[in-house]
Design a protein around this motif. Structure first.
Motif, PDB file in Angstrom:
ATOM      1  N   LEU A   5       0.705  -1.348   0.069  1.00  0.00           N
ATOM      2  CA  LEU A   5      -0.024  -0.110  -0.055  1.00  0.00           C
ATOM      3  C   LEU A   5       0.780   1.127   0.021  1.00  0.00           C
ATOM      4  CD1 LEU A   5      -2.627   1.423   0.298  1.00  0.00           C
ATOM      5  CD2 LEU A   5      -2.500   1.285   2.981  1.00  0.00           C
ATOM      6  N   TRP A   6       1.930   1.280   0.873  1.00  0.00           N
ATOM      7  CA  TRP A   6       2.618   2.342   1.008  1.00  0.00           C
ATOM      8  C   TRP A   6       3.829   2.703  -0.032  1.00  0.00           C
ATOM      9  CZ3 TRP A   6       0.530   6.085   4.068  1.00  0.00           C
ATOM     10  CH2 TRP A   6      -0.466   5.535   4.923  1.00  0.00           C
ATOM     11  N   THR A   7       3.300   3.012  -1.178  1.00  0.00           N
ATOM     12  CA  THR A   7       4.255   3.223  -2.397  1.00  0.00           C
ATOM     13  C   THR A   7       4.825   4.719  -2.201  1.00  0.00           C
ATOM     14  OG1 THR A   7       2.683   3.536  -3.839  1.00  0.00           O
ATOM     15  CG2 THR A   7       3.549   1.126  -3.677  1.00  0.00           C
ATOM     16  N   LYS A   8       5.817   4.931  -3.121  1.00  0.00           N
ATOM     17  CA  LYS A   8       6.126   6.437  -3.201  1.00  0.00           C
ATOM     18  C   LYS A   8       5.174   7.084  -3.979  1.00  0.00           C
ATOM     19  CE  LYS A   8       9.659   9.341  -5.422  1.00  0.00           C
ATOM     20  NZ  LYS A   8      10.845   9.402  -6.233  1.00  0.00           N
ATOM     21  N   PRO A   9       4.490   6.687  -4.798  1.00  0.00           N
ATOM     22  CA  PRO A   9       3.300   7.678  -5.678  1.00  0.00           C
ATOM     23  C   PRO A   9       2.111   7.793  -4.579  1.00  0.00           C
ATOM     24  CG  PRO A   9       3.935   5.901  -7.073  1.00  0.00           C
ATOM     25  CD  PRO A   9       4.634   5.502  -5.700  1.00  0.00           C
ATOM     26  N   PHE A  10       1.803   7.011  -3.880  1.00  0.00           N
ATOM     27  CA  PHE A  10       0.653   6.877  -2.722  1.00  0.00           C
ATOM     28  C   PHE A  10       1.023   8.099  -1.771  1.00  0.00           C
ATOM     29  CE2 PHE A  10      -1.619   5.177   0.905  1.00  0.00           C
ATOM     30  CZ  PHE A  10      -3.034   5.646   0.594  1.00  0.00           C
ATOM     31  N   ILE A  11       2.343   7.791  -1.060  1.00  0.00           N
ATOM     32  CA  ILE A  11       2.590   9.079  -0.061  1.00  0.00           C
ATOM     33  C   ILE A  11       2.652  10.143  -0.812  1.00  0.00           C
ATOM     34  CG2 ILE A  11       4.662   9.464   1.362  1.00  0.00           C
ATOM     35  CD1 ILE A  11       5.312   6.632   1.473  1.00  0.00           C
ATOM     36  N   LEU A  12       3.278  10.625  -1.986  1.00  0.00           N
ATOM     37  CA  LEU A  12       3.416  11.828  -2.440  1.00  0.00           C
ATOM     38  C   LEU A  12       1.823  12.228  -2.656  1.00  0.00           C
ATOM     39  CD1 LEU A  12       6.120  11.421  -4.806  1.00  0.00           C
ATOM     40  CD2 LEU A  12       6.024  12.765  -3.158  1.00  0.00           C
ATOM     41  N   LEU A  13       0.940  11.653  -3.212  1.00  0.00           N
ATOM     42  CA  LEU A  13      -0.295  11.772  -3.316  1.00  0.00           C
ATOM     43  C   LEU A  13      -0.983  12.296  -2.056  1.00  0.00           C
ATOM     44  CD1 LEU A  13      -2.170  11.949  -6.008  1.00  0.00           C
ATOM     45  CD2 LEU A  13      -3.075   9.825  -5.255  1.00  0.00           C
ATOM     46  N   ILE A  14      -0.786  11.425  -0.970  1.00  0.00           N
ATOM     47  CA  ILE A  14      -1.586  11.795   0.400  1.00  0.00           C
ATOM     48  C   ILE A  14      -0.793  13.419   0.721  1.00  0.00           C
ATOM     49  CG2 ILE A  14      -1.430  11.510   2.651  1.00  0.00           C
ATOM     50  CD1 ILE A  14      -1.563   8.755   2.259  1.00  0.00           C
ATOM     51  N   LEU A  15       0.326  13.659   0.480  1.00  0.00           N
ATOM     52  CA  LEU A  15       0.863  14.907   1.094  1.00  0.00           C
ATOM     53  C   LEU A  15       0.573  16.129   0.113  1.00  0.00           C
ATOM     54  CD1 LEU A  15       4.682  13.851   1.295  1.00  0.00           C
ATOM     55  CD2 LEU A  15       3.176  14.700   3.356  1.00  0.00           C
ATOM     56  N   SER A  16       0.307  15.598  -1.116  1.00  0.00           N
ATOM     57  CA  SER A  16      -0.249  16.588  -2.179  1.00  0.00           C
ATOM     58  C   SER A  16      -1.432  17.147  -1.888  1.00  0.00           C
ATOM     59  CB  SER A  16      -0.148  16.243  -3.664  1.00  0.00           C
ATOM     60  OG  SER A  16      -0.689  17.185  -4.428  1.00  0.00           O
ATOM     61  N   ASN A  17      -2.421  16.287  -1.392  1.00  0.00           N
ATOM     62  CA  ASN A  17      -3.920  16.330  -1.044  1.00  0.00           C
ATOM     63  C   ASN A  17      -3.737  17.190   0.240  1.00  0.00           C
ATOM     64  OD1 ASN A  17      -6.668  15.646  -1.102  1.00  0.00           O
ATOM     65  ND2 ASN A  17      -6.403  14.467   0.662  1.00  0.00           N
ATOM     66  N   LEU A  18      -3.016  16.876   1.135  1.00  0.00           N
ATOM     67  CA  LEU A  18      -2.984  17.471   2.379  1.00  0.00           C
ATOM     68  C   LEU A  18      -2.573  18.781   2.281  1.00  0.00           C
ATOM     69  CD1 LEU A  18      -2.488  17.967   5.591  1.00  0.00           C
ATOM     70  CD2 LEU A  18       0.036  17.029   5.326  1.00  0.00           C
ATOM     71  N   PHE A  19      -1.797  19.214   1.452  1.00  0.00           N
ATOM     72  CA  PHE A  19      -1.313  20.728   1.224  1.00  0.00           C
ATOM     73  C   PHE A  19      -2.275  21.518   0.618  1.00  0.00           C
ATOM     74  CE2 PHE A  19       3.439  18.942   1.584  1.00  0.00           C
ATOM     75  CZ  PHE A  19       3.525  19.343   2.524  1.00  0.00           C
ATOM     76  N   LEU A  20      -2.935  21.022  -0.457  1.00  0.00           N
ATOM     77  CA  LEU A  20      -4.052  21.601  -1.005  1.00  0.00           C
ATOM     78  C   LEU A  20      -5.077  21.925  -0.152  1.00  0.00           C
ATOM     79  CD1 LEU A  20      -5.397  22.155  -4.088  1.00  0.00           C
ATOM     80  CD2 LEU A  20      -6.805  20.361  -3.377  1.00  0.00           C
TER      81      LEU A  20
END
Length: 396
Positions: A5-20
Motif C-alpha cells: 500500500l505504502w508506495t512512493k506515489p501513494f505517499i506523495l499523493l497523500i502529501l499533495s492532497n494534504l497541502f491543497l
C-alpha cells in the motif's frame, strides 16, 4: 501476502492532497475578514463563499472526459496550479468584484483537483486494500481541518493578509511538486479511456455515473449534517457559553484520523455494512451530545463521536463508489460523488441555518441528526433489497 500500500506515489499523493486542503482551510476563517476589510457586505461575503463551491460543482462533471483526453496527472497538475494562482492573487483584489472572479477561478481549480485526487488514488491503491487505502488517503483532509484554521488566523493576526496569501501559495507550490512525481497514466490507458468515453452515446452517462448514485445519495445526507457542524459551531459556542470552541475542530480531526486505522481494515475484511451503518450511529450520538452541551468537556466528547463517525463514513463511501465502477469510469463516478457531497454541505448550511433562526443552535444540531436517521433507513432498505435479489438469483 498483502499487496503493498505504502508506495512512493501513494505517499506523495497523500502529501499533495494534504497541502491543497491545508491552504484551503487557512482561508476559510480569514477570507471573509479580508472581504469585510474591502467593504464587503454580509450578502457579498456569503456570495464569495458560495461561488467557490458552485463553480467546483459545475465543473466536476467535465473533469472525467477531460482526464480521458489529456491524462489524469496532467489535469491534476493544472487544477493544483490554478488553486495556487487563485490563492496568490487574492491580495491583488482591490474590489469585491475581483474577489468574486477569483473565487470562481479558485473553485474551478478545486473542482478539478478534488475529483482527480480520489481517482488517481483509486488507481494506485491495491483493490484488496481499497477501504484501508482510501481511509489513509483522507487523513490529509483531517489534518488540514485541524491545522488550517489555526494557522490561517495566526498568520493573519501576526503578519497580515499579504503573508497569509503568500504562505498559502507556497504550500500549494509544494503540492504541485509532490504531484509532479506521481506516476502518469500510460498512453494505452488514456486511449482505452477515450474509446470508452466515445462509446457512451448517452449525454447523461458522460457526466453522471449511475452506479455511484446510491453512495452519492448517502454522501448528500452526510453533507447535509456536516454543513451545519462546520458553519455554526462557533456561534453555537457563544450561545451555549462554551469557551475554547476551536478545540472542537482539533479533537474532531484527531478522532477522524485515528478511526481510519480501524475502519478501513473492517471495510476490506468484513464488508461495507460494518463501517457505514455503525459510523452513522456514532454521528447521531455526536449530534445528540451537542444538543445537551453546556461545557467544554461535552463539546469535545461530541467531537470524538462525530469525528469517528464521519472519519469512517466518508472514505467508506468513496471506496464503495470505486468498487462499483470499472476503472475507466472512476473519474465520472468520483465527480458524481463529490458533487452530491458538496451540494449536501451547501444545502445543509442553509437549511440548518433556518432551523437555528427559528429556534436555537442546540436544537439545530438535534435536527441535524435526522439526516443520519434517514441515511440509516435508506441504507438498511438498500442492503435488504440487495440480499433479497441475491437470494432470488441463487434459487433460480
Amino acid at each position: 501476502m498483502k499487496e503493498t500500500l505504502w508506495t512512493k506515489p501513494f505517499i506523495l499523493l497523500i502529501l499533495s492532497n494534504l497541502f491543497l486542503f491545508l491552504s484551503l482551510e487557512m482561508l476559510l476563517p480569514t477570507l471573509p475578514m479580508f472581504a469585510a476589510n474591502k467593504g464587503g457586505t454580509d450578502a457579498q461575503i456569503g456570495l464569495i463563499i458560495g461561488l467557490f463551491t458552485f463553480s467546483a460543482v459545475l465543473l466536476r462533471p467535465f473533469v472525467g472526459m477531460a482526464s480521458d483526453r489529456f491524462g489524469k496527472k496532467l489535469l491534476l497538475l493544472v487544477g493544483v496550479a490554478i488553486c495556487l494562482i487563485g490563492t496568490a492573487s487574492y491580495y491583488a483584489a482591490v474590489t469585491i468584484t475581483m474577489m468574486l472572479m477569483l473565487r470562481i477561478v479558485h473553485g474551478v481549480g478545486f473542482g478539478i483537483s478534488t475529483t482527480l485526487y480520489g481517482t488517481v488514488a483509486s488507481d494506485i491503491i491495491p483493490a484488496s486494500r481499497r477501504g484501508e487505502g482510501m481511509g489513509f488517503f483522507g487523513t490529509g483532509n483531517a489534518v488540514a481541518i485541524s491545522l488550517g484554521p489555526f494557522l490561517g488566523i495566526w498568520l493573519m493576526e501576526k503578519f497580515g493578509f499579504s503573508v497569509l496569501f503568500i504562505v498559502g501559495a507556497c504550500i500549494l507550490l509544494v503540492a504541485v511538486v509532490c504531484t509532479a512525481f506521481v506516476k502518469e497514466d500510460s498512453r494505452e490507458e488514456r486511449a482505452q479511456a477515450q474509446v470508452a468515453s466515445a462509446a457512451n452515446t448517452s449525454f447523461m452517462l458522460r457526466f453522471v455515473e449511475p452506479k455511484a448514485l446510491m453512495p452519492s445519495l448517502l454522501g448528500t445526507l452526510v453533507g447535509l449534517s456536516l454543513g451545519g457542524i462546520i458553519s455554526f459551531i462557533t456561534l453555537f459556542g457563544k450561545e451555549a457559553g462554551v469557551e475554547n470552541i476551536g478545540f472542537f475542530f482539533l479533537v474532531l480531526a484527531i478522532s477522524e484520523f485515528l478511526i481510519r486505522f480501524v475502519s478501513g481494515k473492517i471495510f476490506d475484511t468484513k464488508g461495507r455494512f460494518w463501517v457505514l451503518f455503525p459510523a452513522a450511529v456514532f454521528c447521531i450520538v455526536g449530534c445528540i451530545i451537542l444538543f445537551f452541551t453546556k461545557s467544554t468537556g461535552l463539546l469535545l466528547l461530541a467531537a470524538v463521536f462525530y469525528g469517528a463517525g464521519f472519519g469512517a463514513i466518508f472514505p467508506g463511501l468513496q471506496a464503495w463508489v470505486i468498487d462499483r465502477v470499472e476503472p475507466k469510469r472512476r473519474g465520472v463516478a468520483t465527480a458524481t460523488f463529490y458533487n452530491a457531497f458538496d451540494i449536501g454541505i451547501g444545502s445543509g448550511a442553509m437549511l440548518l441555518g433556518l432551523v437555528a433562526t427559528w429556534s436555537n443552535y442546540a436544537t439545530m444540531y438535534l435536527v441535524s441528526s435526522v439526516f443520519f436517521l434517514i441515511y440509516l433507513a435508506v441504507y438498511f432498505l438498500y442492503e435488504r433489497r440487495l440480499k433479497r435479489e441475491q437470494r432470488i438469483t441463487e434459487e433460480v
